[in-house]
Design a protein around this motif. Structure first.
Motif, PDB file in Angstrom:
ATOM      1  N   PRO A   9      -1.804  -9.084   4.789  1.00 18.91           N
ATOM      2  CA  PRO A   9      -3.018  -9.525   5.516  1.00 18.91           C
ATOM      3  C   PRO A   9      -4.296  -8.931   5.550  1.00 18.91           C
ATOM      4  O   PRO A   9      -5.343  -9.585   5.721  1.00 18.91           O
ATOM      5  CB  PRO A   9      -2.429  -9.708   6.695  1.00 18.91           C
ATOM      6  CG  PRO A   9      -0.922  -9.519   6.903  1.00 18.91           C
ATOM      7  CD  PRO A   9      -0.853  -8.617   5.792  1.00 18.91           C
ATOM      8  N   ILE A  10      -4.429  -7.588   5.337  1.00 20.50           N
ATOM      9  CA  ILE A  10      -5.571  -6.999   5.371  1.00 20.50           C
ATOM     10  C   ILE A  10      -6.287  -6.092   4.082  1.00 20.50           C
ATOM     11  O   ILE A  10      -7.171  -5.715   4.206  1.00 20.50           O
ATOM     12  CB  ILE A  10      -5.548  -5.731   6.580  1.00 20.50           C
ATOM     13  CG1 ILE A  10      -4.448  -4.882   6.274  1.00 20.50           C
ATOM     14  CG2 ILE A  10      -5.429  -6.560   7.869  1.00 20.50           C
ATOM     15  CD1 ILE A  10      -4.278  -3.716   7.263  1.00 20.50           C
ATOM     16  N   HIS A  61     -10.412  -6.229  11.422  1.00 20.22           N
ATOM     17  CA  HIS A  61     -11.118  -5.576  10.319  1.00 20.22           C
ATOM     18  C   HIS A  61     -10.165  -5.744   8.963  1.00 20.22           C
ATOM     19  O   HIS A  61      -8.741  -5.534   8.975  1.00 20.22           O
ATOM     20  CB  HIS A  61     -11.778  -4.220  10.275  1.00 20.22           C
ATOM     21  CG  HIS A  61     -10.491  -3.182  10.868  1.00 20.22           C
ATOM     22  ND1 HIS A  61     -10.546  -3.083  12.199  1.00 20.22           N
ATOM     23  CD2 HIS A  61      -9.840  -2.445  10.533  1.00 20.22           C
ATOM     24  CE1 HIS A  61      -9.698  -2.159  12.527  1.00 20.22           C
ATOM     25  NE2 HIS A  61      -9.273  -1.604  11.500  1.00 20.22           N
ATOM     26  N   GLN A  62     -10.691  -5.860   7.768  1.00 26.39           N
ATOM     27  CA  GLN A  62     -10.023  -5.614   6.425  1.00 26.39           C
ATOM     28  C   GLN A  62     -10.131  -4.440   5.936  1.00 26.39           C
ATOM     29  O   GLN A  62     -10.845  -3.485   6.253  1.00 26.39           O
ATOM     30  CB  GLN A  62     -10.600  -6.784   5.564  1.00 26.39           C
ATOM     31  CG  GLN A  62     -10.332  -8.135   6.133  1.00 26.39           C
ATOM     32  CD  GLN A  62      -9.166  -8.833   6.409  1.00 26.39           C
ATOM     33  OE1 GLN A  62      -8.548  -8.884   5.076  1.00 26.39           O
ATOM     34  NE2 GLN A  62      -8.686  -9.142   7.164  1.00 26.39           N
ATOM     35  N   ASN A  99     -22.403  -7.960   1.159  1.00 24.25           N
ATOM     36  CA  ASN A  99     -22.979  -8.583   2.245  1.00 24.25           C
ATOM     37  C   ASN A  99     -21.690  -8.698   3.366  1.00 24.25           C
ATOM     38  O   ASN A  99     -21.528  -9.088   4.380  1.00 24.25           O
ATOM     39  CB  ASN A  99     -23.315 -10.175   2.199  1.00 24.25           C
ATOM     40  CG  ASN A  99     -24.377 -10.480   1.314  1.00 24.25           C
ATOM     41  OD1 ASN A  99     -25.107  -9.629   1.163  1.00 24.25           O
ATOM     42  ND2 ASN A  99     -24.029 -11.229   0.215  1.00 24.25           N
ATOM     43  N   LYS A 100     -21.036  -7.429   3.434  1.00 25.73           N
ATOM     44  CA  LYS A 100     -20.208  -7.100   4.482  1.00 25.73           C
ATOM     45  C   LYS A 100     -20.440  -5.735   5.116  1.00 25.73           C
ATOM     46  O   LYS A 100     -21.139  -4.764   4.559  1.00 25.73           O
ATOM     47  CB  LYS A 100     -18.549  -7.049   3.933  1.00 25.73           C
ATOM     48  CG  LYS A 100     -18.023  -8.376   3.426  1.00 25.73           C
ATOM     49  CD  LYS A 100     -16.930  -8.303   2.879  1.00 25.73           C
ATOM     50  CE  LYS A 100     -16.061  -9.549   2.322  1.00 25.73           C
ATOM     51  NZ  LYS A 100     -14.699  -9.566   1.852  1.00 25.73           N
ATOM     52  N   VAL A 101     -19.898  -5.540   6.285  1.00 28.35           N
ATOM     53  CA  VAL A 101     -20.210  -4.298   7.140  1.00 28.35           C
ATOM     54  C   VAL A 101     -19.148  -3.265   6.595  1.00 28.35           C
ATOM     55  O   VAL A 101     -17.925  -3.699   6.700  1.00 28.35           O
ATOM     56  CB  VAL A 101     -19.868  -4.308   8.574  1.00 28.35           C
ATOM     57  CG1 VAL A 101     -20.092  -3.135   9.238  1.00 28.35           C
ATOM     58  CG2 VAL A 101     -21.282  -5.185   9.133  1.00 28.35           C
ATOM     59  N   TRP A 274      -9.640   3.455  12.441  1.00 28.55           N
ATOM     60  CA  TRP A 274      -9.431   2.198  13.116  1.00 28.55           C
ATOM     61  C   TRP A 274     -10.145   2.071  14.455  1.00 28.55           C
ATOM     62  O   TRP A 274     -10.520   0.967  14.512  1.00 28.55           O
ATOM     63  CB  TRP A 274      -7.905   2.339  13.525  1.00 28.55           C
ATOM     64  CG  TRP A 274      -7.661   1.174  14.400  1.00 28.55           C
ATOM     65  CD1 TRP A 274      -6.990  -0.058  14.143  1.00 28.55           C
ATOM     66  CD2 TRP A 274      -7.454   1.335  16.059  1.00 28.55           C
ATOM     67  NE1 TRP A 274      -6.838  -0.482  15.529  1.00 28.55           N
ATOM     68  CE2 TRP A 274      -6.962   0.048  16.350  1.00 28.55           C
ATOM     69  CE3 TRP A 274      -7.703   2.386  16.748  1.00 28.55           C
ATOM     70  CZ2 TRP A 274      -6.897   0.031  17.679  1.00 28.55           C
ATOM     71  CZ3 TRP A 274      -7.742   2.055  18.287  1.00 28.55           C
ATOM     72  CH2 TRP A 274      -7.010   1.013  18.506  1.00 28.55           C
ATOM     73  N   PHE A 275     -10.538   2.994  14.873  1.00 34.77           N
ATOM     74  CA  PHE A 275     -11.431   3.161  16.108  1.00 34.77           C
ATOM     75  C   PHE A 275     -13.007   2.651  15.759  1.00 34.77           C
ATOM     76  O   PHE A 275     -13.497   1.865  16.479  1.00 34.77           O
ATOM     77  CB  PHE A 275     -11.467   4.607  16.721  1.00 34.77           C
ATOM     78  CG  PHE A 275     -12.188   4.674  17.911  1.00 34.77           C
ATOM     79  CD1 PHE A 275     -13.491   4.666  18.309  1.00 34.77           C
ATOM     80  CD2 PHE A 275     -11.490   5.031  19.160  1.00 34.77           C
ATOM     81  CE1 PHE A 275     -14.269   4.964  19.423  1.00 34.77           C
ATOM     82  CE2 PHE A 275     -12.109   5.306  20.275  1.00 34.77           C
ATOM     83  CZ  PHE A 275     -13.332   5.031  20.470  1.00 34.77           C
ATOM     84  N   ALA A 276     -13.298   3.049  14.737  1.00 34.55           N
ATOM     85  CA  ALA A 276     -14.617   2.565  14.128  1.00 34.55           C
ATOM     86  C   ALA A 276     -14.593   1.316  13.717  1.00 34.55           C
ATOM     87  O   ALA A 276     -15.650   0.594  14.059  1.00 34.55           O
ATOM     88  CB  ALA A 276     -15.062   3.759  13.154  1.00 34.55           C
TER      89      ALA A 276
END
Length: 351
Positions: A9-10, A61-62, A99-101, A274-276
């Motif tokens: 899924p990610i 997030h991915q 166009n993604k963070v 993961w935290f970020a």
């Protein structure tokens, strides 16, 4: 290996990349892998809590994976090329995800070109990539590196104090992650006579430090996350145990256990990433510097860390030593996510 049921899924096939297409994109690390286990922690965080809970897991997030190490049958690239290889990896990810963070995580380090905190060609390239010529800066999260000689763990914590953080973690601009541990309980009666190497909330036995660096170089690591622990046997030797490691996704999901254990500053760096990702999801307009600032400013030291480093009030050197071992301490996700709502916090993003 993105075929894992929890990673599907990610992490899509299109986002599984390689700097050199001839290397393939599979996780070629030994045993249960390295990249696949990094991916599990970056995507999900704390598997132990997830698996002991009946609650829904919110995916925020991915992932995008870029392979930067050649297969074992090929010679590794010379150390002076690693800055260019890292730059290529970042470019590949950005081209794939316009166009993604994007936040960048790298848990690879080298014992080559380590000289008491002096910059290297690799760390210099990292600094340039994060600054990005003053426009659209990047957050790059890197492991501090591990004490590699297993036989020296018996000399904890002195060996950690004298083993330098690895290249390229002398980078000024990257967020460098060391490791502490809360894992001190082994639920296995065969190990009743063993004792943990580190006490709860102290430095992980795996983690390197910058205590040997010259004073003019930066205080690293920046923060610490869980990296696991080891056991001291009655014969005064060192051994590991799964109860003292972190749980993550194994690359061998089709032929053995889908989950296995992971440890050291790689695991800590994955938890930091993961935290970020959680912070970036909460504040999608935040700059890389803002995300870094929220992580660092949410951190604090434990009483045990202060005691381990013999910190005394008014002694600046003891605090500098503390920061060269633990950075600013352990980040707190709730403080990082909601400090702007519940505390006096001023963040200015201005060009």
């Amino acid at each position: 290996n993105n075929g894992h049921q929890l990673l599907k899924p990610i992490l899509s096939n299109e986002d599984t990349l390689s700097v050199n297409p001839t290397w393939g994109t599979n996780d070629h690390a030994n045993n249960n892998g390295h990249g696949t286990m990094m991916a599990g922690l970056v995507g999900y965080g704390d598997f132990e809590n997830i698996l002991s809970s009946r609650g829904t897991v919110l995916i925020t997030h991915q992932l995008c994976s870029v392979k930067i190490l050649p297969p074992p049958n090929q010679e590794p690239n010379p150390i002076e090329l690693w800055g260019d290889i890292t730059s290529q990896a970042i470019s590949n990810a950005e081209i794939q995800n316009t166009n993604k963070v994007l936040l960048f995580c790298m848990a690879i380090a080298s014992q080559e070109d380590v000289d008491k905190g002096r910059p290297s060609s690799w760390s210099g390239a990292i600094d340039n990539l994060t600054y990005n010529e003053g426009n659209n800066q990047r957050l790059i999260i890197i492991c501090a590196g591990n004490v590699e000689d297993v036989d020296t763990y018996i000399n904890y914590p002195d060996i950690n104090y004298t083993t330098s953080i690895l290249n390229p973690s002398q980078s000024w601009n990257a967020l460098i992650i060391g490791a502490y541990t809360t894992k001190v309980i082994v639920n296995d009666t065969r190990f009743n006579t063993h004792v943990p190497v580190a006490n709860r909330n102290e430095l992980s036995p795996y983690s390197t430090t910058s205590l040997t660096w010259e004073k003019k170089w930066p205080l690293k690591p920046d923060v610490v996350f869980e990296g696991g622990n080891l056991l001291r046997t009655p014969a005064n030797t060192i051994t590991g145990h799964n109860d003292l490691d972190l749980l993550s996704t194994s690359k061998n999901f089709n032929i053995s256990k889908p989950l296995d254990t992971f440890w050291a500053t790689s695991a800590a760096t994955a938890k930091a990433s993961w935290f970020a990702g959680k912070v970036a999801n909460e504040y999608p307009e935040a700059w890389a510097e803002t995300i870094r600032g929220l992580i660092v400013h949410s951190a604090s030291w434990t009483v045990e860390m202060l005691q381990q480093m013999e910190v005394t009030n008014g002694n600046r050197n003891s605090f500098k030593n503390l920061m060269r071992v633990f950075g600013y301490g352990i980040p707190n996700l709730e403080r990082a996510l909601y400090s702007s709502e519940s505390a006096l916090t001023y963040i200015s993003q201005e060009i």
